[in-house]
Scaffold this active site. Structure first.
Site, mmCIF file in Angstrom:
data_model
loop_
_atom_site.group_PDB
_atom_site.id
_atom_site.type_symbol
_atom_site.label_atom_id
_atom_site.label_comp_id
_atom_site.label_asym_id
_atom_site.label_seq_id
_atom_site.Cartn_x
_atom_site.Cartn_y
_atom_site.Cartn_z
ATOM 1 N N HIS A 11 -0.689 5.107 4.947
ATOM 2 C CA HIS A 11 -1.230 3.771 4.693
ATOM 3 C C HIS A 11 -2.659 3.645 5.224
ATOM 4 C CE1 HIS A 11 -0.984 -0.783 5.589
ATOM 5 N NE2 HIS A 11 -1.120 -0.645 4.283
ATOM 6 N N HIS A 53 -10.595 -2.823 4.285
ATOM 7 C CA HIS A 53 -9.468 -3.725 4.049
ATOM 8 C C HIS A 53 -9.854 -5.199 4.108
ATOM 9 C CE1 HIS A 53 -5.912 -6.122 5.165
ATOM 10 N NE2 HIS A 53 -5.221 -5.254 4.447
HETATM 11 O O1 G3P Z 1 -0.747 -1.315 -0.922
HETATM 12 C C1 G3P Z 1 0.199 -1.548 0.065
HETATM 13 C C2 G3P Z 1 -0.405 -2.265 1.254
HETATM 14 O O2 G3P Z 1 -1.575 -1.594 1.620
HETATM 15 C C3 G3P Z 1 -0.709 -3.710 0.976
HETATM 16 O O3 G3P Z 1 -1.098 -4.404 2.094
HETATM 17 O O4 G3P Z 1 -2.783 -5.544 3.425
HETATM 18 O O5 G3P Z 1 -2.196 -3.205 3.979
HETATM 19 O O6 G3P Z 1 -3.521 -3.705 1.949
HETATM 20 P P1 G3P Z 1 -2.473 -4.202 2.895
HETATM 21 MG MG MG Z 2 -3.656 -1.716 1.098
#
Ligand code: G3P
Ligand code: MG
Length: 247
Positions: A11, A53
């Protein structure tokens, strides 16, 4: 379209083990044997797609203010953690192609920039991923962005991303000609999973940071999870290449 899906996506690049959304993170994920990474793509003040992000710079860099108002000449001098720079999307694609990683490219438009961010990412994706052995998977919480990706880069698979999956999710997936459904693990219901399975739609869940949670989701039929805890799943990744944390 069939899409080979690894079970684990690192992630925001390298999860919690590297500064988020950086090339160091992507490299670390590859070195740990992860076959897939997720990262977030937003536009700079000059319209350059970059990995970040938040709409603001403060949390992940030593800069201040809005990403969408920061010119490249300033943005690329900032420290995104451990001396890493905010990467251009093009550099992240090059790294993923070099390591043969499946990239989940999450279009993360700043508010009010949905159309232009999606147009840029879709057009650039068509160029940057051309001929790639492992094509990417584009996703977004912005349905407008996914519509634009469908129209401008129809050949690149799409995933629809929700926090809570709405009742009419399947018609949205069909309208966007998407192949996957992404959602927050804590809100996933068995009804949604059953409907996804009946319709051949793979379900991917974020953010899964314990072994028990991953086990439970896989046993319920979830295809893949996004994790910050690369260390927990490293032994289960397909191509463990040896991990040397800290250098
Ligand atoms: O794409 C999955 C996840 O990354 C979505 O949440 O806020 O971490 O981008 P975020
Ligand atoms: Mg994401």
């Amino acid at each position: 379209m069939s899409l080979p899906l690894p079970r684990w996506f690192a992630h925001r690049g390298g999860g919690a083990l590297a500064p988020e959304n950086t090339l160091a993170g992507i490299r670390l994920a590859a070195r740990m044997g992860f076959a897939a990474v997720e990262f977030d793509v937003m536009q700079s003040g000059d319209g350059t797609p970059v990995l970040i992000h938040d709409e603001t710079l403060e949390r992940t860099t030593n800069g201040r203010g809005l990403v969408c108002e920061t010119p490249d000449a300033r943005l690329f001098t900032l420290d995104a953690g451990n001396g890493e720079r905010v990467p251009r999307y093009a550099d992240a694609v090059a790294a993923c192609r070099e390591y043969g990683l499946l990239a989940n490219v999450e279009i993360k438009p700043a508010t009010g920039f949905e159309r232009q961010t999606a147009e840029t990412v879709a057009r650039r994706s068509s160029e940057l991923w051309q001929g790639a052995r492992v094509p990417p998977l584009i996703s977004s919480f912005s349905l407008e962005a996914l519509e634009i990706a469908r129209d401008l880069a129809p050949q690149i698979p799409r995933g629809v991303l929700f926090e809570r999956v709405p009742a009419d999710w399947l018609s949205t997936v069909r309208r966007l000609q998407a192949v996957t459904l992404h959602c927050a693990a804590r809100h996933l219901s068995d009804d949604v999973l059953a409907e996804a399975q009946a319709n051949g739609i793979a379900v991917l869940c974020y953010t899964v940071n314990t072994e028990n949670a991953a086990k439970s989701l896989f046993s319920r039929g979830v295809s893949a999870v996004f994790t910050d805890r690369l260390d927990l799943f490293v032994s289960e990744t397909s191509a463990y290449k040896g991990l040397h944390l800290g250098g």
